[in-house]
Design a protein around this motif. Structure first.
Motif, PDB file in Angstrom:
ATOM      1  N   TRP A  83      -2.139   2.151 -22.576  1.00  0.00           N
ATOM      2  CA  TRP A  83      -3.357   1.347 -22.624  1.00  0.00           C
ATOM      3  C   TRP A  83      -3.217   0.184 -21.647  1.00  0.00           C
ATOM      4  N   GLN A  84      -4.360  -0.263 -21.135  1.00  0.00           N
ATOM      5  CA  GLN A  84      -4.378  -1.246 -20.055  1.00  0.00           C
ATOM      6  C   GLN A  84      -5.139  -2.495 -20.482  1.00  0.00           C
ATOM      7  N   ILE A  85      -4.739  -3.607 -19.865  1.00  0.00           N
ATOM      8  CA  ILE A  85      -5.448  -4.866 -20.075  1.00  0.00           C
ATOM      9  C   ILE A  85      -5.499  -5.608 -18.750  1.00  0.00           C
ATOM     10  N   SER A  86      -6.633  -6.209 -18.442  1.00  0.00           N
ATOM     11  CA  SER A  86      -6.800  -6.894 -17.159  1.00  0.00           C
ATOM     12  C   SER A  86      -7.810  -8.026 -17.300  1.00  0.00           C
ATOM     13  N   SER A  87      -7.525  -9.118 -16.607  1.00  0.00           N
ATOM     14  CA  SER A  87      -8.484 -10.221 -16.534  1.00  0.00           C
ATOM     15  C   SER A  87      -9.356 -10.115 -15.292  1.00  0.00           C
ATOM     16  N   THR A  88      -9.141  -9.094 -14.473  1.00  0.00           N
ATOM     17  CA  THR A  88      -9.984  -8.843 -13.307  1.00  0.00           C
ATOM     18  C   THR A  88     -11.120  -7.926 -13.746  1.00  0.00           C
ATOM     19  N   PRO A  89     -12.370  -8.349 -13.639  1.00  0.00           N
ATOM     20  CA  PRO A  89     -13.468  -7.572 -14.231  1.00  0.00           C
ATOM     21  C   PRO A  89     -13.709  -6.233 -13.562  1.00  0.00           C
ATOM     22  N   GLN A  90     -13.511  -6.162 -12.221  1.00  0.00           N
ATOM     23  CA  GLN A  90     -13.780  -4.926 -11.503  1.00  0.00           C
ATOM     24  C   GLN A  90     -13.148  -5.024 -10.118  1.00  0.00           C
ATOM     25  N   TRP A  91     -13.042  -3.858  -9.441  1.00  0.00           N
ATOM     26  CA  TRP A  91     -12.391  -3.830  -8.134  1.00  0.00           C
ATOM     27  C   TRP A  91     -13.108  -4.707  -7.113  1.00  0.00           C
ATOM     28  N   SER A  92     -14.433  -4.805  -7.224  1.00  0.00           N
ATOM     29  CA  SER A  92     -15.171  -5.613  -6.247  1.00  0.00           C
ATOM     30  C   SER A  92     -14.761  -7.075  -6.309  1.00  0.00           C
ATOM     31  N   ALA A  93     -14.278  -7.546  -7.475  1.00  0.00           N
ATOM     32  CA  ALA A  93     -13.817  -8.929  -7.577  1.00  0.00           C
ATOM     33  C   ALA A  93     -12.578  -9.147  -6.703  1.00  0.00           C
ATOM     34  N   ILE A  94     -11.733  -8.135  -6.602  1.00  0.00           N
ATOM     35  CA  ILE A  94     -10.546  -8.237  -5.742  1.00  0.00           C
ATOM     36  C   ILE A  94     -10.949  -8.261  -4.281  1.00  0.00           C
ATOM     37  N   THR A  95     -11.836  -7.348  -3.870  1.00  0.00           N
ATOM     38  CA  THR A  95     -12.252  -7.308  -2.467  1.00  0.00           C
ATOM     39  C   THR A  95     -12.981  -8.585  -2.069  1.00  0.00           C
ATOM     40  N   ASP A  96     -13.825  -9.092  -2.961  1.00  0.00           N
ATOM     41  CA  ASP A  96     -14.522 -10.341  -2.645  1.00  0.00           C
ATOM     42  C   ASP A  96     -13.533 -11.502  -2.491  1.00  0.00           C
ATOM     43  N   HIS A  97     -12.477 -11.472  -3.303  1.00  0.00           N
ATOM     44  CA  HIS A  97     -11.508 -12.563  -3.297  1.00  0.00           C
ATOM     45  C   HIS A  97     -10.734 -12.622  -1.988  1.00  0.00           C
ATOM     46  N   ILE A  98     -10.431 -11.469  -1.410  1.00  0.00           N
ATOM     47  CA  ILE A  98      -9.584 -11.455  -0.203  1.00  0.00           C
ATOM     48  C   ILE A  98     -10.361 -11.139   1.074  1.00  0.00           C
ATOM     49  N   ARG A  99     -11.669 -10.998   0.957  1.00  0.00           N
ATOM     50  CA  ARG A  99     -12.461 -10.645   2.138  1.00  0.00           C
ATOM     51  C   ARG A  99     -12.305 -11.684   3.250  1.00  0.00           C
ATOM     52  N   PRO A 131      -4.790 -16.847 -23.338  1.00  0.00           N
ATOM     53  CA  PRO A 131      -5.659 -17.870 -23.934  1.00  0.00           C
ATOM     54  C   PRO A 131      -6.958 -17.267 -24.444  1.00  0.00           C
ATOM     55  N   ALA A 132      -7.400 -17.732 -25.587  1.00  0.00           N
ATOM     56  CA  ALA A 132      -8.619 -17.188 -26.188  1.00  0.00           C
ATOM     57  C   ALA A 132      -9.825 -17.374 -25.285  1.00  0.00           C
ATOM     58  N   THR A 133      -9.763 -18.352 -24.367  1.00  0.00           N
ATOM     59  CA  THR A 133     -10.894 -18.608 -23.465  1.00  0.00           C
ATOM     60  C   THR A 133     -10.883 -17.692 -22.238  1.00  0.00           C
ATOM     61  N   MET A 134      -9.783 -16.976 -22.016  1.00  0.00           N
ATOM     62  CA  MET A 134      -9.678 -16.087 -20.849  1.00  0.00           C
ATOM     63  C   MET A 134     -10.401 -14.776 -21.147  1.00  0.00           C
ATOM     64  N   LYS A 135     -11.227 -14.328 -20.218  1.00  0.00           N
ATOM     65  CA  LYS A 135     -11.943 -13.069 -20.382  1.00  0.00           C
ATOM     66  C   LYS A 135     -11.058 -11.916 -19.885  1.00  0.00           C
ATOM     67  N   VAL A 136     -10.868 -10.931 -20.730  1.00  0.00           N
ATOM     68  CA  VAL A 136     -10.061  -9.772 -20.370  1.00  0.00           C
ATOM     69  C   VAL A 136     -10.796  -8.494 -20.776  1.00  0.00           C
ATOM     70  N   GLN A 137     -10.399  -7.400 -20.162  1.00  0.00           N
ATOM     71  CA  GLN A 137     -10.902  -6.082 -20.516  1.00  0.00           C
ATOM     72  C   GLN A 137      -9.724  -5.212 -20.936  1.00  0.00           C
ATOM     73  N   THR A 138      -9.960  -4.346 -21.894  1.00  0.00           N
ATOM     74  CA  THR A 138      -8.941  -3.384 -22.299  1.00  0.00           C
ATOM     75  C   THR A 138      -9.482  -1.971 -22.099  1.00  0.00           C
ATOM     76  N   ARG A 139      -8.541  -1.055 -21.886  1.00  0.00           N
ATOM     77  CA  ARG A 139      -8.941   0.336 -21.699  1.00  0.00           C
ATOM     78  C   ARG A 139      -7.896   1.243 -22.331  1.00  0.00           C
ATOM     79  N   PRO A 140      -8.309   2.125 -23.227  1.00  0.00           N
ATOM     80  CA  PRO A 140      -7.344   3.061 -23.796  1.00  0.00           C
ATOM     81  C   PRO A 140      -7.029   4.174 -22.812  1.00  0.00           C
ATOM     82  N   GLY A 141      -5.866   4.781 -22.965  1.00  0.00           N
ATOM     83  CA  GLY A 141      -5.550   5.985 -22.216  1.00  0.00           C
ATOM     84  C   GLY A 141      -6.011   7.199 -22.987  1.00  0.00           C
ATOM     85  N   ARG A 142      -5.989   8.331 -22.333  1.00  0.00           N
ATOM     86  CA  ARG A 142      -6.425   9.556 -23.006  1.00  0.00           C
ATOM     87  C   ARG A 142      -5.559   9.850 -24.223  1.00  0.00           C
ATOM     88  N   HIS A 143      -4.288   9.447 -24.151  1.00  0.00           N
ATOM     89  CA  HIS A 143      -3.353   9.717 -25.237  1.00  0.00           C
ATOM     90  C   HIS A 143      -2.796   8.419 -25.842  1.00  0.00           C
TER      91      HIS A 143
END
Length: 328
Positions: A230-246, A177-189
């Motif tokens: 290449w990668q795509i994720s709607s999780t902004p950073q690892w701390s968001a995962i730890t906070d979610h399951i703490r 969805p266009a309203t969902m915030k995602v991040q993309t990351r290229p690989g070295r190759h």
């Protein structure tokens, strides 16, 4: 919605239309199978995601008959529901429905049990069609509906733009969805393709045609494979995962009311004066008394069992052994 049954039904209506490609490459005599079309499409909807896969291949030689006669798919029944859309043979210009004469056998292999003491519950559906002939074309399509409530149904995808197999046409898309915030990351190759938007969804698409197949370097380490994707994720950073399951870890860490454990803890306190020494003694206690066994069924792959269950069963995975050790 998830389950242990393979459903049948039409392809999802969100599947993007793929421009056809008519390859003019001659059949390679060293190939037993010719991959004419390979499609993979992922779409996030916010409350779930769907993945669609289609393969069209042609049997070129007798050595390809065994591979072409087996259609298979794997899924996690705690999170996913599989649906087969079609399984067809095209022979001498006529199309035959494989599902009219054969059906899937569902297996629970637990391939990781002997290697890593892990039970994950993943199922494999296998359909064996004995009537496959050289020259036949197989067209097989299926999809998964995934509901991953533990992390609020995130979008996570790792896309390899290279094909290790010779293929006439391969196309991969990821949409959300266009309203969902995602991040993309290229690989070295691997570069991230250009992003587009239509009908309220953003798209990333990658298409290759008439490739001979590319091999990774022989000495590549598994941890280096993302360099080729290449990668795509709607999780902004690892701390968001730890906070979610703490909270789940805090709740699971409550000490069990067990006399034998209380005796162990009393001994540790009496024999060791410093917090560091007591922590090391508690770690050794868990190592000695709680063998490793991972029951990653359902939420068990991400959320820990309680310290009480781990101690009572005398077994746990890395999460369970951690919550058993941390309160000591």
């Amino acid at each position: 919605m998830a389950g242990e049954v393979i459903l049948r039904g039409p392809a999802p209506d969100w599947i993007p239309s793929i421009a056809p490609h008519l390859s003019n490459r001659a059949d390679n005599p060293s190939q037993h199978i010719r991959y004419e079309v390979v499609e993979s499409h992922v779409r996030a909807f916010g409350d779930h995601s769907e993945t669609y896969v289609r393969m069209r291949l042609k049997v070129l030689a007798p050595l390809g008959l065994q591979q072409a006669s087996q259609l298979a798919l794997e899924w996690n029944p705690a999170l996913q529901t599989p649906t087969v859309h079609h399984a067809r043979i095209i022979r001498a210009g006529e199309t035959h429905d494989i599902l009219d004469k054969a059906d899937f056998t569902i297996l629970r292999r637990e391939a990781a049990l002997e290697q890593s003491l892990q039970i994950n519950g993943v199922l494999t559906g296998v359909l064996v069609n004995p009537d496959i002939r050289v020259g036949d074309t197989i067209d097989f399509a299926y999809s998964f509906r995934t509901q991953f409530d533990v992390f609020d149904n995130p979008l996570e995808s790792l896309v390899y733009p290279f094909s290790q197999l010779p293929v006439d046409l391969a196309e991969t898309t990821v949409s959300w969805p266009a309203t969902m915030k995602v991040q993309t990351r290229p690989g070295r190759h691997a570069a991230v393709p250009a992003m587009t938007e239509r009908n309220g969804f953003k798209f990333l698409a990658h298409r290759i045609t008439d490739v001979e197949g590319e091999a990774y370097p022989d000495a590549i380490a598994p941890r280096s494979l993302p360099n080729y994707a290449w990668q795509i994720s709607s999780t902004p950073q690892w701390s968001a995962i730890t906070d979610h399951i703490r909270t789940a870890y805090d709740q699971a860490s409550a000490l069990p009311d067990a006399a034998d454990l209380a005796a162990h803890l009393a001994r540790i306190r009496s024999e060791h004066a410093t917090p560091e020494a007591r922590a090391l003694a508690a770690l050794r206690l868990v190592q000695d008394e709680v063998p490793y066994m991972a029951l990653t069924l359902g939420e068990g792959g991400w959320l820990p069992n309680s310290a009480s269950d781990v101690w009572a069963r005398r077994q746990g995975d890395c999460k369970g052994k951690t919550v058993r050790w941390s309160p000591c």
